[in-house]
Design an enzyme around this catalytic site. Structure first.
Site, PDB file in Angstrom:
ATOM      1  N   PHE A  11       1.222  -1.262  -0.092  1.00 28.48           N
ATOM      2  CA  PHE A  11       0.380  -0.341  -0.161  1.00 28.48           C
ATOM      3  C   PHE A  11       0.438   1.116   0.241  1.00 28.48           C
ATOM      4  CE2 PHE A  11      -3.047   3.181   1.443  1.00 28.48           C
ATOM      5  CZ  PHE A  11      -3.840   2.817   1.207  1.00 28.48           C
ATOM      6  N   ASP A  17       1.530  -5.534   8.829  1.00 31.74           N
ATOM      7  CA  ASP A  17       0.587  -4.657   8.703  1.00 31.74           C
ATOM      8  C   ASP A  17      -0.441  -5.920   8.085  1.00 31.74           C
ATOM      9  OD1 ASP A  17      -1.765  -3.007   7.225  1.00 31.74           O
ATOM     10  OD2 ASP A  17      -0.309  -1.798   6.751  1.00 31.74           O
ATOM     11  N   TYR A  61     -11.298   0.495  10.307  1.00 33.38           N
ATOM     12  CA  TYR A  61     -12.477   1.250   9.808  1.00 33.38           C
ATOM     13  C   TYR A  61     -12.605   0.156   8.456  1.00 33.38           C
ATOM     14  CZ  TYR A  61      -8.435   3.606   7.236  1.00 33.38           C
ATOM     15  OH  TYR A  61      -6.864   3.177   6.483  1.00 33.38           O
ATOM     16  N   LYS A  62     -11.546  -0.518   8.431  1.00 30.71           N
ATOM     17  CA  LYS A  62     -12.199  -1.913   7.044  1.00 30.71           C
ATOM     18  C   LYS A  62     -13.188  -2.829   7.268  1.00 30.71           C
ATOM     19  CE  LYS A  62      -8.330  -0.001   4.782  1.00 30.71           C
ATOM     20  NZ  LYS A  62      -7.122   0.196   4.568  1.00 30.71           N
ATOM     21  N   ARG A  90     -12.096  -4.119  -8.110  1.00 26.20           N
ATOM     22  CA  ARG A  90     -12.286  -4.020  -6.957  1.00 26.20           C
ATOM     23  C   ARG A  90     -13.257  -4.165  -5.524  1.00 26.20           C
ATOM     24  NH1 ARG A  90      -8.101  -2.429  -1.674  1.00 26.20           N
ATOM     25  NH2 ARG A  90      -9.872  -0.802  -1.459  1.00 26.20           N
TER      26      ARG A  90
HETATM   27  C1  LIG Z   1      -6.080   0.884   4.443  1.00 27.38           C
HETATM   28  C2  LIG Z   1      -4.880   0.605   4.734  1.00 27.38           C
HETATM   29  C3  LIG Z   1      -3.548   1.731   5.219  1.00 27.38           C
HETATM   30  C4  LIG Z   1      -4.096   3.115   5.651  1.00 27.38           C
HETATM   31  O1  LIG Z   1      -4.131   3.215   6.321  1.00 27.38           O
HETATM   32  P1  LIG Z   1      -4.357   4.877   7.631  1.00 27.38           P
HETATM   33  O2  LIG Z   1      -3.188   5.302   8.705  1.00 27.38           O
HETATM   34  O3  LIG Z   1      -5.718   4.290   8.174  1.00 27.38           O
HETATM   35  O4  LIG Z   1      -4.830   6.293   6.423  1.00 27.38           O
HETATM   36  C5  LIG Z   1      -2.202   1.443   5.364  1.00 27.38           C
HETATM   37  N1  LIG Z   1      -1.139   0.387   4.929  1.00 27.38           N
HETATM   38  C6  LIG Z   1      -2.591  -0.729   4.630  1.00 27.38           C
HETATM   39  C7  LIG Z   1      -1.731  -1.824   3.923  1.00 27.38           C
HETATM   40  C8  LIG Z   1      -3.744  -0.667   3.854  1.00 27.38           C
HETATM   41  O5  LIG Z   1      -4.708  -1.380   3.398  1.00 27.38           O
END
Ligand SMILES: *Cc1c(COP(=O)(O)O)cnc(C)c1O
Length: 429
Positions: free
Chosen positions: A132, A224, A249-250, A398
């Site tokens: 990401f 992560d 939040y996911k 997706r």
């Molecule tokens: C959604 C996501 C993030 C988001 O990070 P935020 O600090 O909450 O914006 C980071 N890493 C991965 C792998 C994600 O899927």
């Protein structure tokens, strides 16, 4: 015979036989006629139906009634007590190792700096190009700040950086494998940062094997878990994971911007220092005097005042996960993604759409990505009709399936509307 009618019957039957089907009514909007299908719960989970009441009680009783006393009565401990519940329900983590704090981006920064400080004679960070963006950006920033070198993995079977893991034509899509890590890890590796589930491909990495490999080389791992937590069983303690973080939040339905969680393995905690020293991680925050002395235990990974109001959504969802159980959630997740792939084979494969996610269910998280050159326009057309997956550049749709709130009928509707748009050119209007 009309295949869509046959498959609708199949979706209805799968929904009727789903042991978790009653959970769907416990989310806001599940019966909203303007949303025919929501397949983006992996990006923003729906609110739980109990949340409005929980906010109401919080405002009138906890905050409005208890005022500043709330901190002593529960809020000061909430990042740790709720962390323990997430740990037990979703992370395979015994109490005392999980805290809620900051955003995932900030937690990644804190844990990465912590890991480098714990390996002062080593100078390399391992990460993959399909990770990401925020993970890659934090690594690049930390490397610039500390002089660490980045060892990039190009995951097998993907086009790499620019396309963030688009499958190469004719290859089975994969993600980071143990062999990929073995090819770059070495005596100078301080930390390996990878995602358990790839945000685009849905590739489910072999966390225990990669963790063991990193440890053989004397490196730490930082996992992560943003796209896995709440949908995939995780055993951080049993796998010997050192450090982990993830979004709430996911699949944890905490609401837009709800804070991240972070995990540090028990035996490491008191020997580690994190870089954002603040009063909430101090051993005696209300003494208001002296120099910073980190708290004992996971509290030392906190920095500033915890976002209590942003934890309420998460608290409601953790209750639902505790009730359903992560194994039943994973079983439904596998069924949902398998069904989506079966419908892809039946209705989209012959229209030039490619599957950019693994077919092997053991290597797949709770979403799949399909690619076609017209998907950017088609996604906009779908959204306007209340069919809501998301678009991932350059050409991906997706399909995220959140096991407690997604029905098989929603999967069927989405694939069918994509098929109709491709056949009728509906995406180009
Ligand atoms: C959604 C996501 C993030 C988001 O990070 P935020 O600090 O909450 O914006 C980071 N890493 C991965 C792998 C994600 O899927």
């Amino acid at each position: 015979m009309d295949t869509s009618a046959v498959s609708s019957a199949r979706a209805d039957e799968l929904d009727a036989r789903d042991p978790l089907r009653s959970f769907r009514d416990r989310f806001v909007g599940a019966d909203d006629p303007s949303v025919a299908a929501y397949l983006d719960g992996n990006s923003l989970g729906r609110p739980t139906a109990s949340l409005a009441g929980a906010y109401q009680r919080f405002v009138t009783e906890e905050w409005g009634g208890r005022l500043i006393r709330g901190w002593d009565e529960s809020w000061f401990e909430l990042p740790l007590t709720l962390g323990d519940r997430i740990g037990a329900a979703t992370l395979g983590a015994a109490p005392g190792q999980t805290a809620i704090a900051d955003s995932t981006t900030v937690s990644l920064y804190k844990l990465l700096r912590t890991a480098l400080a714990a390996r002062p004679d080593r100078h390399e960070i391992v990460i993959d190009r399909a990770n990401f963006p925020t993970d890659r950006f934090v690594v690049q920033g930390v490397a610039a700040e500390t002089g660490a070198r980045i060892r990039w993995i190009e995951p097998t079977g993907t086009t790499g950086d620019a396309d963030a893991g688009t499958a190469l034509a004719g290859t089975e899509p994969t993600g980071v494998t143990v062999d990929d890590v073995r090819a770059v890890i070495g005596p100078d590796t301080a930390v390996v940062l990878l995602s358990q589930v790839g945000f685009r491909s849905g590739w489910l990495a072999d966390v225990p094997a990669i963790t063991a490999l990193a440890h053989e080389h004397g490196a730490l791992v930082l996992w992560d878990l943003c796209h896995s937590v709440g949908s995939v069983p995780i055993e951080l303690d049993a796998w010997g994971v050192d450090l982990a973080t993830g979004c709430t939040y996911k699949y944890l339905n905490g609401g837009p911007g709800s804070p991240s969680f972070l995990y540090v393995r028990q035996e490491l905690i008191d020997g580690l220092r994190q870089p954002i020293q603040g009063w909430m991680g101090d051993g005696d925050p209300f003494a208001m005097a002296g120099d910073y002395v980190p708290a004992t235990g996971i509290r030392r990974f906190l920095s500033g005042t915890p976002a209590i109001t942003a934890m309420l959504g998460l608290r409601e969802m953790v209750g639902l996960i505790e009730e359903a159980g992560i194994d039943a959630i994973r079983a439904k997740s596998v069924q949902l993604t398998s069904y989506a792939i079966a419908l892809y084979d039946e209705r989209l494969a012959s229209l030039g759409v490619t599957l950019s996610s693994p077919r092997e269910e053991a290597r797949r998280g709770s979403h799949i990505t399909i690619d076609h050159p017209s998907f950017k326009a088609i996604t906009a057309a779908l959204w306007s009709r209340g069919v809501i997956p998301d678009f991932r550049p350059p050409t991906g749709i997706r399909l995220g399936m959140s096991p407690l709130s997604t029905s098989f009928a929603e999967v069927e509707t989405t694939i069918e509307v994509i098929r109709a748009a491709l056949v009728g050119g509906g995406g180009r209007q």
